[in-house]
Design an enzyme around this catalytic site. Structure first.
Site, PDB file in Angstrom:
ATOM      1  N   CYS A  87      -2.383   8.981   2.644  1.00 24.01           N
ATOM      2  CA  CYS A  87      -2.068   8.527   1.289  1.00 24.01           C
ATOM      3  C   CYS A  87      -3.200   8.875   0.323  1.00 24.01           C
ATOM      4  CB  CYS A  87      -1.821   7.028   1.295  1.00 24.01           C
ATOM      5  SG  CYS A  87      -3.164   6.137   2.081  1.00 24.01           S
ATOM      6  N   GLU A 115       0.893  -1.172   0.000  1.00 23.14           N
ATOM      7  CA  GLU A 115       0.000   0.000   0.000  1.00 23.14           C
ATOM      8  C   GLU A 115       0.918   1.206   0.000  1.00 23.14           C
ATOM      9  OE1 GLU A 115      -3.235   0.124  -0.162  1.00 23.14           O
ATOM     10  OE2 GLU A 115      -3.818  -1.939   0.231  1.00 23.14           O
TER      11      GLU A 115
END
Ligand code: NAD
Length: 471
Positions: free
Chosen positions: A279, A245
């Site tokens: 993010c 990720e």
């Protein structure tokens, strides 16, 4: 707070390191500096626990995970304060993070008892096929500092649900929340060795030695794209099952028919949650030229009202994580200003000594500006105007990243059509969040491999086994 994990009978490591509150620069706690030898001992314990945990009836594992969900709610406030102190985020953001983390344990307590397999007759006849899923093995989990509880929860909950044991290496900036979560998992009934935590400032050395050990069968990493590439190279040497990720560069699109009030609300959340250190944070704003002035005025007015400061003083947004982050954001914004951007709106800096950067709205950002290609990870909103949808899509898709995007339009069909052409793992339409434990979270291109959450979340910690049975 001085923490050691796990409570060991032998002598504790002599060496320690301090955890700093980025808002006040005070020492929040001290943790042990674990070395490679400790990492191997942690791996010994996780390996020893694997078989018993993997063969524990799913219902029993499920009940332990459900109990972690309950314990996270019991301790939600105190854990949120700990997150505020070591990470710097606002109390609202920290409470939301702990709630989100708890939801992963609830979701995977439910998924845990629904491990689907398959049974069929082979086309040639004469045999039957049984397809089952088994735990991948000991998982090495490496997490960042920006959501110190949630990123650990998003990995631990599915790993444990699948029957894996785990060695968790949290970021050195925020190890206390991870240790607290591990305590709750143990309190919920997980046997010793099911979750091990390694606290270290030598991430490269300790993680490389973990990945070099044949007992580790899974790596799940959340962090920057650069470190993700390094870990993928190391994982390749042992053909490790890998989930990544990584970084993002989310575009936030406001079309000419968008509900502007709603878009401004969304922009505030998508940009300033966690001070922009997410993010999925909106990293670049593309606003149709016909509504740009109105959008920027309303957005800027809200931004100027944001209060920066320590969470303990009730601030809306906190500091960046360290001085390096302040220097990086300053350099990127200075570069944009040299390319023609202007500071249209900005908040005041607090008097606290921490690593603060003012919430900032930049306008007149040229479409070629370097700032649009970089993950900002700070409270800065560059606004670009657009007129043509084809060009818009070229710009949105013209980066190495592909994690998230946001589209605001009153015409849902049009928004969906736009979203389907965006190269991103997740697109939010008329809302400012894509995080949902029941849905697959993850990116395309260099934003990552694999998904966390949803059905896919547990599959990341399983291997498929095919039994071909003569009938
Ligand atoms: P980072 O890559 O610097 O660090 C992440 C983790 O990796 C930390 O635990 C760190 O100690 C460790 N690490 C650093 N260098 C290492 C090395 N050489 N070998 C092994 N481990 C190493 O990232 P960060 O600054 O902590 O977090 C910010 C980044 O994380 C941003 O790029 C952000 O987009 C990304 N992120 C992604 C997601 C997602 O779900 N896609 C979620 C949160 C954060």
């Amino acid at each position: 707070v001085t923490r050691a994990w796990p409570a060991r009978s032998g002598p504790a490591s002599e060496s320690t390191f301090d955890v700093i509150d980025p808002a006040t620069l005070e020492i929040v706690g001290t943790v042990q500096e674990h070395d490679r030898a400790f990492a191997h001992e942690a791996l010994d314990r996780a390996s020893a626990a694997l078989h018993a945990w993997g063969t524990t009836p799913p219902r029993d594992r499920s009940e332990i995970l459900r109990r972690v969900f309950e314990l996270l709610h019991r301790d939600r406030e105190s854990l949120a304060v700990l997150v505020c102190r070591e990470n710097g985020k606002s109390l609202t953001d920290a409470v939301a993070e702990v709630t989100y983390a708890a939801d992963f344990f609830r979701w995977f307590s439910e998924e845990c008892v629904r491990s689907a397999g398959n049974y069929g007759e082979s086309p040639a006849g004469g045999s039957r096929s049984i397809i089952r899923h088994r735990p991948a093995g000991v998982a090495a989990l490496i997490t960042p500092w920006n959501f110190p509880v949630a990123m650990a929860a998003r990995k631990l909950a599915p790993a444990l649900a699948a029957g894996c044991t785990a060695v968790l290496k949290p970021a050195a900036e925020t190890p206390l929340s991870a240790l607290a979560l591990a305590d709750l998992i143990q309190e919920a009934g997980a046997p010793k060795g099911v979750v091990e935590v390694i606290t270290t400032t030598d991430a490269p050395g300790v993680v490389a030695s973990l990945l070099g050990d044949a007992r580790v069968r899974k790596i799940s990493f959340t962090g920057s794209t650069g470190v993700g590439r390094t870990l993928l190279r190391q994982a390749a040497d042992r053909v490790l099952n890998s989930s990544m990720e990584l970084g993002g560069n989310a575009a936030f699109v406001v079309t000419e028919d968008a509900d502007l009030e709603r878009a401004v609300d969304g922009a505030m959340f998508a940009k300033f949650r966690n001070g922009g250190q997410a993010c999925t944070a909106a990293n670049r704003f593309y606003v149709h030229e016909s509504v740009a002035a109105e959008f920027v005025a309303a957005f800027g007015e809200r931004v100027e009202r944001l209060v920066l400061g320590p969470a303990s003083e009730g601030a809306d947004i906190g500091p960046l994580i360290n001085q390096r982050a302040v220097d990086r954001v300053t350099a990127v914004v200075d570069g944009a200003l040299r390319e023609g951007a202007r500071v249209a709106h900005r908040t005041k800096l607090p008097s606290a000594p921490g690593y603060f950067y003012p919430a900032t709205v930049l306008t007149h950002v040229p479409q070629s500006a370097a700032i649009l290609g970089e993950e900002l990870f700070g409270p800065v909103a560059p606004v670009v105007t657009y007129s043509d949808e084809t060009e818009l899509l070229e710009q949105i898709n013209g980066t190495e990243y592909g994690l998230a995007a946001y589209v605001y339009s009153r015409d849902t069909g049009r928004a969906i059509s736009l979203a389907e052409r965006v190269d991103a793992g997740m697109v939010a339409i008329n809302r400012a969040s894509v995080s949902d434990p029941s849905a697959p979270f993850g990116g395309v291109k260099q934003s990552g491999l694999g998904r966390e959450g949803g059905r896919e979340g547990i599959e990341a910690y399983q291997e498929t086994q095919f039994l071909s049975v003569a009938w």
